[in-house]
Design a protein around this motif. Structure first.
Motif, PDB file in Angstrom:
ATOM      1  N   PRO A  26       0.797  -1.224   0.000  1.00 44.99           N
ATOM      2  CA  PRO A  26       0.000   0.000   0.000  1.00 44.99           C
ATOM      3  C   PRO A  26       0.828   1.272   0.000  1.00 44.99           C
ATOM      4  O   PRO A  26       0.483   2.245  -0.689  1.00 44.99           O
ATOM      5  CB  PRO A  26      -0.826  -0.115   1.291  1.00 44.99           C
ATOM      6  N   LEU A  27       1.923   1.302   0.754  1.00 45.92           N
ATOM      7  CA  LEU A  27       2.675   2.549   0.891  1.00 45.92           C
ATOM      8  C   LEU A  27       3.303   3.002  -0.418  1.00 45.92           C
ATOM      9  O   LEU A  27       3.504   4.207  -0.631  1.00 45.92           O
ATOM     10  CB  LEU A  27       3.762   2.375   1.961  1.00 45.92           C
ATOM     11  N   LEU A  28       3.595   2.067  -1.303  1.00 48.91           N
ATOM     12  CA  LEU A  28       4.277   2.433  -2.541  1.00 48.91           C
ATOM     13  C   LEU A  28       3.414   3.274  -3.471  1.00 48.91           C
ATOM     14  O   LEU A  28       3.921   3.849  -4.436  1.00 48.91           O
ATOM     15  CB  LEU A  28       4.752   1.166  -3.268  1.00 48.91           C
ATOM     16  N   ARG A  30       1.783   6.003  -2.520  1.00 44.84           N
ATOM     17  CA  ARG A  30       1.600   7.372  -2.014  1.00 44.84           C
ATOM     18  C   ARG A  30       2.482   8.372  -2.746  1.00 44.84           C
ATOM     19  O   ARG A  30       3.354   8.003  -3.553  1.00 44.84           O
ATOM     20  CB  ARG A  30       1.868   7.442  -0.511  1.00 44.84           C
ATOM     21  N   TYR A  39      10.747   4.612  -3.679  1.00 50.26           N
ATOM     22  CA  TYR A  39      11.357   4.162  -2.431  1.00 50.26           C
ATOM     23  C   TYR A  39      12.568   3.291  -2.732  1.00 50.26           C
ATOM     24  O   TYR A  39      12.433   2.149  -3.187  1.00 50.26           O
ATOM     25  CB  TYR A  39      10.345   3.388  -1.583  1.00 50.26           C
ATOM     26  N   GLN A  47       9.496  -2.430   2.867  1.00 51.78           N
ATOM     27  CA  GLN A  47       8.070  -2.108   2.928  1.00 51.78           C
ATOM     28  C   GLN A  47       7.256  -3.377   3.202  1.00 51.78           C
ATOM     29  O   GLN A  47       7.732  -4.494   3.020  1.00 51.78           O
ATOM     30  CB  GLN A  47       7.627  -1.417   1.647  1.00 51.78           C
ATOM     31  N   LYS A  48       6.004  -3.164   3.660  1.00 54.66           N
ATOM     32  CA  LYS A  48       5.197  -4.280   4.124  1.00 54.66           C
ATOM     33  C   LYS A  48       4.024  -4.540   3.184  1.00 54.66           C
ATOM     34  O   LYS A  48       3.273  -3.612   2.861  1.00 54.66           O
ATOM     35  CB  LYS A  48       4.625  -3.999   5.531  1.00 54.66           C
TER      36      LYS A  48
END
Length: 418
Positions: A26-28, A30, A39, A47-48
């Motif tokens: 999910p974070l990638l 943003r 990143y 990352q998770k």
């Protein structure tokens, strides 16, 4: 989930859809400073995937209880899940579960070895052999032990290309050397050390070996039994798991002779004011309430990585590394540190006339996350005569388009600094 089943034989899997894999993180998706995030700091922390985040959330929502202390349903569920992760990690590394001490990560694990194995055994006249490329977590504990025991630290040097000087290392394995500490993969150079060969040479000489696997376990298949070391440490948050997780593997016979590192709950069998009977390893070294939810997440991370297949992970990252290295080599004034023939997807670099921190700060404004500084490896940077570097570290969830975006941002930053 877009992953194949974790237990699918790797030889039977078809090519991985890396675009779908990326969607699991999910974070990638943003933005940073109005730019799409690129990143490139996975050597710092990985990352998770959603599966890991959901596993932690599910534990707290449905199963939250302490482990090994209660007979009620929640306590049993938590204990079963927590111990299940120990088994997953053991299979992942090809070791016995009762030789795996769960802890907060590599730093704790190496300190455990330092205080519980080395401190009671070493004495004046003994030598601890440490490589130049070690992370501080595999240097400072040995310095503390040396100060308290009178032992000496000896440095195994590297070559200019970032490879370990194996001939010099063998020569340095003199009879006074009792412990050898070496990283599997350098966090700065990406160098993959031949730890199996190194440990074999050390074993012939009666030298105990400690391998830092923090940068290896997330990126390649690791068979600890085949390596033949005495201790192997790794960190969970670099392998898509939560922070505050990791483990120390140690030979059973060593764990049996080591005194506890910390005292408290879980590591005891019976306590009286006349004395305490300690639990068997590995529980003997696991005092207090652990990071239960974190380890549940780490178990999900292991499932996730096995679902992709570590051979696929390694091949993907090698492909990305070749792209990144070639792109940087095409730029004038860029110096790359570490050119080992076998290398993980880590590139430390400097741009002529620019400070590493300035580069990283301006790259961040372009949405690109790289690390700058000494990367917890001061002695290594001293070897190269630099105060700091930038480091771009890749993972399988990165893309070729991100590498191109990074290079374009780097060229823009160079113009600003020029």
């Amino acid at each position: 989930m877009s992953m194949p089943q974790p237990d699918a034989p790797e030889t039977m899997r078809q090519d991985v859809d890396w675009a779908r894999v990326r969607e699991d993180f999910p974070l990638l998706g943003r933005t940073v400073h109005g730019k799409s995030l690129v990143y490139l700091d996975s050597a710092n922390t990985g990352q998770k995937p959603a599966a890991v985040i959901e596993a932690v959330d599910d534990f707290y929502r449905r199963h939250n209880a302490n482990v090994s202390r209660a007979v009620h349903a929640l306590g049993s569920e938590a204990t079963e899940a927590y111990e299940g992760v120990r088994g997953k990690l053991a299979r992942f590394l090809n070791v016995r579960a009762d030789e795996l001490v769960l802890c907060s990560g590599t730093t704790f694990a190496i300190n455990l070895v330092a205080y519980s194995w080395a401190l009671p055994r070493l004495q004046a006249g003994d030598t601890i052999l440490v490589s130049r490329m070690e992370h501080h977590a595999n240097i400072v504990p040995w310095q503390l032990v040396a100060q308290r025991t009178g032992a000496t630290i000896r440095v195994a040097e590297i070559r200019e290309d970032g490879t370990l000087d194996l001939d010099a290392l063998r020569t340095a394995m003199t009879p006074d050397v009792k412990l050898l500490a070496v990283t599997h993969v350098s966090n700065v150079l990406g160098t993959v050390n031949p730890v199996r060969e190194i440990c074999r040479e050390a074993r012939r000489r009666g030298i105990t070996t400690v391998v830092d696997g923090s940068q290896a376990v997330p990126h390649r298949a690791v068979d600890v039994a085949a390596i033949g070391c005495d201790f192997y440490a790794f960190t969970g948050h670099k392998m898509c798991g939560p922070t505050g997780t990791g483990a120390l593997w140690a030979r059973r016979e060593l764990l049996a002779t080591m005194p506890p590192f910390l005292g408290g709950g879980e590591m005891i069998r019976e306590v009286s004011f006349e004395g305490t009977v300690f639990n068997d390893p590995p529980q003997k070294f696991e005092a207090g309430t652990p990071n239960i939810a974190g380890f549940i997440g780490l178990g999900a991370a292991v499932d996730y990585l096995q679902g992709i297949g570590m051979a696929h992970v390694e091949a993907r990252e090698a492909e990305l590394l070749a792209h990144l290295t070639g792109a940087l080599d095409a730029l004038d004034g860029v110096r790359i540190f570490g050119r080992a023939p076998e290398k993980a997807a880590v590139v430390s670099f400097l741009v002529e006339g620019a400070h590493a921190h300035d580069l990283a700060t301006l790259l961040d404004l372009e949405g690109v996350a790289v690390r700058s500084g000494q990367h917890c490896a001061h002695p290594l940077l001293q070897f190269y005569g630099v105060a700091a570097t930038c480091r771009a570290s890749l993972a399988f969830y990165n893309t070729h388009a991100e590498i191109d975006a990074f290079v374009a941002a780097l060229e823009k930053v160079r113009r600003l600094l020029g």
